[in-house]
Design a protein around this motif. Structure first.
Motif, mmCIF file in Angstrom:
data_model
loop_
_atom_site.group_PDB
_atom_site.id
_atom_site.type_symbol
_atom_site.label_atom_id
_atom_site.label_comp_id
_atom_site.label_asym_id
_atom_site.label_seq_id
_atom_site.Cartn_x
_atom_site.Cartn_y
_atom_site.Cartn_z
ATOM 1 N N SER A 123 0.870 -7.596 40.959
ATOM 2 C CA SER A 123 0.378 -7.252 42.300
ATOM 3 C C SER A 123 -0.369 -8.440 42.895
ATOM 4 C CB SER A 123 -0.545 -6.036 42.226
ATOM 5 O OG SER A 123 -1.705 -6.352 41.486
ATOM 6 N N MET A 158 5.514 -4.189 39.145
ATOM 7 C CA MET A 158 6.884 -3.750 39.397
ATOM 8 C C MET A 158 7.739 -4.367 38.303
ATOM 9 S SD MET A 158 7.389 -3.831 43.505
ATOM 10 C CE MET A 158 8.737 -2.698 43.535
ATOM 11 N N ASP A 165 15.298 -1.332 39.300
ATOM 12 C CA ASP A 165 13.925 -1.785 39.474
ATOM 13 C C ASP A 165 13.016 -0.561 39.378
ATOM 14 O OD1 ASP A 165 15.026 -4.246 39.937
ATOM 15 O OD2 ASP A 165 14.840 -4.130 42.122
ATOM 16 N N ASP A 167 9.157 0.766 40.401
ATOM 17 C CA ASP A 167 7.906 0.551 41.132
ATOM 18 C C ASP A 167 6.789 1.252 40.366
ATOM 19 O OD1 ASP A 167 5.786 0.322 42.866
ATOM 20 O OD2 ASP A 167 6.869 1.065 44.627
ATOM 21 N N SER A 169 3.567 0.380 40.866
ATOM 22 C CA SER A 169 2.334 0.066 41.580
ATOM 23 C C SER A 169 1.440 1.292 41.538
ATOM 24 C CB SER A 169 2.637 -0.334 43.027
ATOM 25 O OG SER A 169 3.171 0.764 43.738
ATOM 26 N N ARG A 172 2.295 3.901 44.135
ATOM 27 C CA ARG A 172 3.492 4.694 43.823
ATOM 28 C C ARG A 172 3.192 5.686 42.695
ATOM 29 N NH1 ARG A 172 7.319 6.124 46.618
ATOM 30 N NH2 ARG A 172 7.736 4.001 47.214
#
Length: 191
Positions: A123, A158, A165, A167, A169, A172
């Protein structure tokens, strides 16, 4: 002339008697009509009062129903705001984790979700560096790499893979849990 006076007297007497009888009958009929109209007016007034009372009750009932619905809407909105605040605070707490706890959390995420040869995108908050992440044991086990560029998100990571992929984060992760635990939070807060 006496016979004539007697006849006139008799005619006048009969006429007076007849007029008195007609007047008495007319007064009686008039009184009956007055009584009938008064009774009709009382009945009409009573019926109109009942209709008005029923309409007033109906209006009051509808107003109370609308007010109760408005109160329920306000309570629901307030509860949703509180629950939203809980999730916002959770996200905020995740973003404010100390570096050691943050790294441990990221390690768990990588262990649970990374596939072999995935690339980790950090991040943009700068809490962890690529050096921090490369020290994790899972990096060599799963042959993971760290992307040179950071992502455009705050908190978490991520995973970029050949197949898909992921996510991970913090935003999320919190959003994904909203549906699962909103009802439990509401139950705990508003029991």
């Amino acid at each position: 002339m006496e016979g004539k006076d007697a006849i006139i007297e008799r005619i006048l007497s009969d006429a007076t008697e007849k007029a008195s009888s007609l007047l008495s009958s007319a007064k009686s009929q008039a009184q009956q009509k007055i009584d009938s109209v008064k009774l009709w007016a009382e009945n009409y007034n009573f019926a109109q009062k009942q209709l008005l009372d029923a309409e007033v009750k109906d209006i009051v009932f509808r107003k109370i129903t609308v007010a109760e619905l408005d109160v329920r809407k306000l309570i629901l909105k307030a509860r949703q705001d509180v629950i939203s605040t809980v999730f916002d605070k959770t996200y905020e707490k995740l973003c404010n984790l100390d570096k050691k706890t943050y790294l441990e959390f990221v390690n768990k995420l990588v262990e649970n979700y990374a596939d072999d040869n995935d690339e980790i995108v950090l991040s943009c908050d700068g809490v962890l560096s690529d050096v921090d992440v490369k020290t994790l044991k899972v990096m060599s086990v799963k042959k993971l790499t760290v992307a040179k560029e950071t992502g455009d998100f705050i908190g978490g990571i991520m995973l970029v893979g050949k197949v898909c992929d992921k996510d991970l984060s913090f935003k999320r992760l919190v959003d994904n849990k909203k549906d699962d635990i909103s009802a439990k939070i509401a139950e705990a807060l508003f029991e």
